[in-house]
Write a protein that holds these residues in place. Structure first.
Motif, PDB file in Angstrom:
ATOM      1  N   ALA A  35       0.834  -1.204   0.000  1.00 27.88           N
ATOM      2  CA  ALA A  35       0.000   0.000   0.000  1.00 27.88           C
ATOM      3  C   ALA A  35       0.868   1.253   0.000  1.00 27.88           C
ATOM      4  O   ALA A  35       0.579   2.222  -0.715  1.00 27.88           O
ATOM      5  N   ALA A  36       1.931   1.241   0.775  1.00 28.58           N
ATOM      6  CA  ALA A  36       2.834   2.397   0.814  1.00 28.58           C
ATOM      7  C   ALA A  36       3.510   2.599  -0.542  1.00 28.58           C
ATOM      8  O   ALA A  36       3.652   3.734  -1.011  1.00 28.58           O
ATOM      9  N   GLN A  37       3.915   1.498  -1.176  1.00 23.85           N
ATOM     10  CA  GLN A  37       4.535   1.610  -2.495  1.00 23.85           C
ATOM     11  C   GLN A  37       3.556   2.160  -3.519  1.00 23.85           C
ATOM     12  O   GLN A  37       3.914   3.011  -4.340  1.00 23.85           O
ATOM     13  N   ALA A  38       2.310   1.702  -3.464  1.00 25.45           N
ATOM     14  CA  ALA A  38       1.294   2.198  -4.400  1.00 25.45           C
ATOM     15  C   ALA A  38       1.023   3.676  -4.160  1.00 25.45           C
ATOM     16  O   ALA A  38       0.876   4.452  -5.110  1.00 25.45           O
ATOM     17  N   ILE A  43       1.583   9.347  -5.851  1.00 22.36           N
ATOM     18  CA  ILE A  43       2.047  10.713  -5.595  1.00 22.36           C
ATOM     19  C   ILE A  43       3.048  11.130  -6.664  1.00 22.36           C
ATOM     20  O   ILE A  43       2.981  12.242  -7.192  1.00 22.36           O
ATOM     21  N   GLU A  44       3.955  10.234  -6.999  1.00 20.25           N
ATOM     22  CA  GLU A  44       4.949  10.528  -8.040  1.00 20.25           C
ATOM     23  C   GLU A  44       4.258  10.797  -9.381  1.00 20.25           C
ATOM     24  O   GLU A  44       4.613  11.734 -10.104  1.00 20.25           O
ATOM     25  N   THR A  45       3.251   9.995  -9.704  1.00 15.21           N
ATOM     26  CA  THR A  45       2.501  10.192 -10.944  1.00 15.21           C
ATOM     27  C   THR A  45       1.777  11.525 -10.925  1.00 15.21           C
ATOM     28  O   THR A  45       1.732  12.222 -11.936  1.00 15.21           O
ATOM     29  N   GLY A  46       1.222  11.891  -9.783  1.00 16.80           N
ATOM     30  CA  GLY A  46       0.557  13.186  -9.651  1.00 16.80           C
ATOM     31  C   GLY A  46       1.514  14.339  -9.914  1.00 16.80           C
ATOM     32  O   GLY A  46       1.165  15.308 -10.601  1.00 16.80           O
ATOM     33  N   TYR A  47       2.714  14.250  -9.360  1.00 16.76           N
ATOM     34  CA  TYR A  47       3.709  15.305  -9.603  1.00 16.76           C
ATOM     35  C   TYR A  47       4.087  15.378 -11.084  1.00 16.76           C
ATOM     36  O   TYR A  47       4.238  16.468 -11.643  1.00 16.76           O
ATOM     37  N   ARG A  48       4.228  14.213 -11.702  1.00 13.00           N
ATOM     38  CA  ARG A  48       4.575  14.210 -13.129  1.00 13.00           C
ATOM     39  C   ARG A  48       3.450  14.809 -13.980  1.00 13.00           C
ATOM     40  O   ARG A  48       3.708  15.555 -14.921  1.00 13.00           O
ATOM     41  N   LEU A  49       2.202  14.488 -13.629  1.00 15.92           N
ATOM     42  CA  LEU A  49       1.065  15.062 -14.354  1.00 15.92           C
ATOM     43  C   LEU A  49       0.991  16.570 -14.155  1.00 15.92           C
ATOM     44  O   LEU A  49       0.686  17.313 -15.086  1.00 15.92           O
ATOM     45  N   LYS A  50       1.278  17.010 -12.939  1.00 16.34           N
ATOM     46  CA  LYS A  50       1.268  18.451 -12.664  1.00 16.34           C
ATOM     47  C   LYS A  50       2.344  19.149 -13.494  1.00 16.34           C
ATOM     48  O   LYS A  50       2.092  20.192 -14.092  1.00 16.34           O
ATOM     49  N   ASP A  51       3.553  18.570 -13.519  1.00 14.93           N
ATOM     50  CA  ASP A  51       4.626  19.150 -14.326  1.00 14.93           C
ATOM     51  C   ASP A  51       4.250  19.172 -15.807  1.00 14.93           C
ATOM     52  O   ASP A  51       4.515  20.152 -16.508  1.00 14.93           O
ATOM     53  N   PHE A  52       3.619  18.089 -16.276  1.00 15.23           N
ATOM     54  CA  PHE A  52       3.186  18.030 -17.665  1.00 15.23           C
ATOM     55  C   PHE A  52       2.169  19.128 -17.960  1.00 15.23           C
ATOM     56  O   PHE A  52       2.257  19.822 -18.969  1.00 15.23           O
TER      57      PHE A  52
END
Length: 115
Positions: A35-38, A43-52
């Protein structure tokens, strides 16, 4: 004698190494760890989408400026709605909620909703 001691020590070291490796892997596969890894990946995907999205917005602004320059339009358009339109939009939203019975009250239970 030394040969036996060497192989005994090598076997013990290999056993300790393998046990440590297996225990680490088992800890990684616990539900809490998964669960922590997911969550971290999300969160990492969210940051990448925000940067995009920020990159796209910057590219849009740059291209809009280029087109405005090419067409001879120098006035920057105000992105916000004028006050009258904003008020009308809010009133329509309230009217929509009132019309469908969603203004500060729960909608009635629909027994066919679950089917």
């Amino acid at each position: 004698m030394f040969r036996r001691a060497f192989w005994f020590t090598a076997g013990a070291a290999a056993g300790v190494w393998a046990t440590t490796k297996v225990n680490r892997k088992l800890r990684q596969l616990t539900p809490e760890s998964l669960a922590a890894q997911a969550a971290n990946k999300a969160i990492e995907t969210g940051y990448r989408l925000k940067d995009f999205a920020l990159d796209v917005r910057a590219g849009m602004a740059q291209r809009e400026a280029e087109l405005g320059e090419a067409l001879g339009v120098d006035a920057a358009a105000d992105r916000a709605l004028p006050a009258q339109r904003r008020r009308a939009a809010l009133e329509n939203h309230k009217h929509h909620k009132k019309h469908y019975g969603m203004l500060d009250e729960k909608p009635p239970y629909d027994r066919n909703e679950d089917h």
